[in-house]
Design a protein around this motif. Structure first.
Motif, PDB file in Angstrom:
ATOM      1  N   GLY A   1      48.318  71.350  22.673  1.00  0.00           N
ATOM      2  CA  GLY A   1      49.189  71.824  21.369  1.00  0.00           C
ATOM      3  C   GLY A   1      48.487  71.190  19.947  1.00  0.00           C
ATOM      4  O   GLY A   1      47.298  70.890  20.168  1.00  0.00           O
TER       5      GLY A   1
ATOM      6  N   ARG B   1      55.312  77.599  25.644  1.00  0.00           N
ATOM      7  CA  ARG B   1      54.701  78.304  26.467  1.00  0.00           C
ATOM      8  C   ARG B   1      55.502  79.263  27.476  1.00  0.00           C
ATOM      9  O   ARG B   1      54.905  80.414  27.735  1.00  0.00           O
ATOM     10  CB  ARG B   1      53.523  77.747  27.172  1.00  0.00           C
ATOM     11  CG  ARG B   1      52.202  78.429  27.677  1.00  0.00           C
ATOM     12  CD  ARG B   1      51.151  77.662  28.244  1.00  0.00           C
ATOM     13  NE  ARG B   1      50.743  76.548  27.069  1.00  0.00           N
ATOM     14  CZ  ARG B   1      49.739  76.783  26.236  1.00  0.00           C
ATOM     15  NH1 ARG B   1      49.314  78.222  26.089  1.00  0.00           N
ATOM     16  NH2 ARG B   1      49.402  75.890  25.278  1.00  0.00           N
TER      17      ARG B   1
ATOM     18  N   ARG C   1      48.511  80.063  15.873  1.00  0.00           N
ATOM     19  CA  ARG C   1      47.597  79.345  16.690  1.00  0.00           C
ATOM     20  C   ARG C   1      47.412  77.990  16.118  1.00  0.00           C
ATOM     21  O   ARG C   1      47.334  77.884  14.826  1.00  0.00           O
ATOM     22  CB  ARG C   1      46.213  80.128  16.786  1.00  0.00           C
ATOM     23  CG  ARG C   1      46.143  81.708  17.293  1.00  0.00           C
ATOM     24  CD  ARG C   1      44.760  81.967  17.478  1.00  0.00           C
ATOM     25  NE  ARG C   1      44.431  82.501  15.865  1.00  0.00           N
ATOM     26  CZ  ARG C   1      44.467  83.740  15.625  1.00  0.00           C
ATOM     27  NH1 ARG C   1      44.847  84.680  16.278  1.00  0.00           N
ATOM     28  NH2 ARG C   1      44.060  84.206  14.343  1.00  0.00           N
ATOM     29  N   VAL C   2      47.031  76.842  16.960  1.00  0.00           N
ATOM     30  CA  VAL C   2      46.980  75.665  16.750  1.00  0.00           C
ATOM     31  C   VAL C   2      45.877  75.709  15.273  1.00  0.00           C
ATOM     32  O   VAL C   2      45.834  74.775  14.797  1.00  0.00           O
ATOM     33  CB  VAL C   2      46.568  74.661  17.802  1.00  0.00           C
ATOM     34  CG1 VAL C   2      47.724  74.407  18.634  1.00  0.00           C
ATOM     35  CG2 VAL C   2      45.105  74.887  18.503  1.00  0.00           C
TER      36      VAL C   2
ATOM     37  N   THR D   1      52.005  76.744  21.934  1.00  0.00           N
ATOM     38  CA  THR D   1      51.415  75.456  22.611  1.00  0.00           C
ATOM     39  C   THR D   1      52.432  75.105  23.718  1.00  0.00           C
ATOM     40  O   THR D   1      53.247  76.080  24.322  1.00  0.00           O
ATOM     41  CB  THR D   1      51.853  74.382  21.550  1.00  0.00           C
ATOM     42  OG1 THR D   1      53.453  74.389  21.448  1.00  0.00           O
ATOM     43  CG2 THR D   1      51.229  74.720  20.380  1.00  0.00           C
ATOM     44  N   ASP D   2      52.200  74.166  24.288  1.00  0.00           N
ATOM     45  CA  ASP D   2      52.787  73.753  25.660  1.00  0.00           C
ATOM     46  C   ASP D   2      54.401  73.751  25.211  1.00  0.00           C
ATOM     47  O   ASP D   2      55.310  73.790  26.104  1.00  0.00           O
ATOM     48  CB  ASP D   2      52.676  72.298  26.292  1.00  0.00           C
ATOM     49  CG  ASP D   2      51.118  72.436  26.913  1.00  0.00           C
ATOM     50  OD1 ASP D   2      50.760  73.630  27.239  1.00  0.00           O
ATOM     51  OD2 ASP D   2      50.560  71.554  27.020  1.00  0.00           O
TER      52      ASP D   2
END
Ligand SMILES: NC(=O)c1ccc[n+]([C@@H]2O[C@H](COP(=O)([O-])OP(=O)(O)OC[C@H]3O[C@@H](n4cnc5c(N)ncnc54)[C@H](OP(=O)(O)O)[C@@H]3O)[C@@H](O)[C@H]2O)c1
Length: 254
Positions: A17, A198, A221-222, A194-195
């Motif tokens: 993440g 997800r 997105r990160v 992210t986790d």
């Protein structure tokens, strides 16, 4: 190398993440990093190896803690400062979420959100600021908030309260420590894969549905977010404090 020789603690970096991506970006810009993890030491260890094996001479260490108590938060910050030999930057990414109508919240769920997201942030950032002030470090504190610190969204009211509280806390601390050259800023991401989410956003149908709320039309997105963290940590942001950058494709605008 925007962060050459800096020493940074990133909480919530032991998952796939924004904390992890931030720690990695900081190391690439020359910082030594303390990687905080909660339940997955192997993910933190893999990140540590990735940083140290890059051949840039950067050091990294992994520190595990449940940050639901103030004492654990203060211990983490103290330990990171000791292991790194100082503390220039703190990033708080550790957080949890309960997605349900506020009328259905149990006291336990409310406490779980506030213990980690609000009191945990309070204990981490005040302890870091205390050290920075005492050490004479013109430090940088960066808090991961959320678009729902501002936007009231169904199923995210409790989470939003915790993030709004953390954001207000960050702005208030920014005022109190400004005279010491310490800055405190906030990153407010919109939906980012992210986790953290997800379980839902990895499903293309759900992602497409959520993307309808985002003027730019896609889930983030990160990489859409870490540049804001690099900016707040960099010399370029020395005169910027108490500010929120929304990395959200326009989510909070309508
Ligand atoms: N993804 C999004 O759409 C989104 C949007 C807005 C804001 N944010 C915020 O962005 C930040 C980073 O989240 P992310 O999306 O990048 O997800 P993430 O990688 O899953 O980050 C959350 C981290 O918090 C840790 N954590 C959970 N419970 C903890 C506890 N009791 N003590 C200590 N650490 C704990 C998790 O560790 P474990 O996995 O080991 O439990 C994880 O490393 C969070 O503050 C989140 O609220 C995310």
């Amino acid at each position: 190398m925007r962060l050459e020789g800096k020493k940074a603690l990133v909480t919530g970096a032991g998952s796939i993440g924004m904390g992890r991506a931030t720690a990695l970006a900081f190391a690439r810009e020359g910082a030594d990093v303390a990687i905080h993890y909660h339940s997955r030491p192997e993910v933190a260890e893999e990140l540590r190896r990735e940083i140290e094996d890059a051949g840039t001479g950067r050091r990294a260490c992994c520190l595990g803690a449940d940050l639901s108590t103030a004492a654990a938060c203060r211990d983490l910050v103290d330990e990171a400062r000791e292991r790194l030999g100082g503390l220039d930057i703190l990033v708080t990414a550790a957080a949890t979420i309960v997605r349900k109508p506020i009328l259905d919240f149990t006291d336990e769920e409310w406490d779980r959100l506030m213990d980690l997201n609000l009191r945990g942030t309070f204990a981490c950032i005040t302890q870091a600021a205390r050290h920075m002030k005492n050490d004479g470090t013109k430090g940088r504190i960066i808090v991961y908030g959320s678009v729902v610190q501002q936007a009231a969204k169904p199923l995210q009211v409790g989470y939003g309260v915790s993030k709004a509280g953390a954001a207000h806390l960050a702005r208030g601390l920014a005022v109190e420590v400004a005279a010491h050259g310490i800055t405190v800023n906030i990153i407010a991401p919109g939906p980012i894969l992210t986790d953290f989410n997800r379980d839902t956003l990895a499903d293309p149908k759900i992602a497409a549905e959520r993307a309808k709320d985002i003027p730019m039309g896609r889930i983030g997105r990160v990489e859409d977010v870490v540049e804001a963290a690099l900016y707040f940590a960099s010399p370029a942001a020395a005169y910027t404090t108490g500010v929120t950058i929304f990395c959200d494709g326009g989510f909070v605008l309508p």
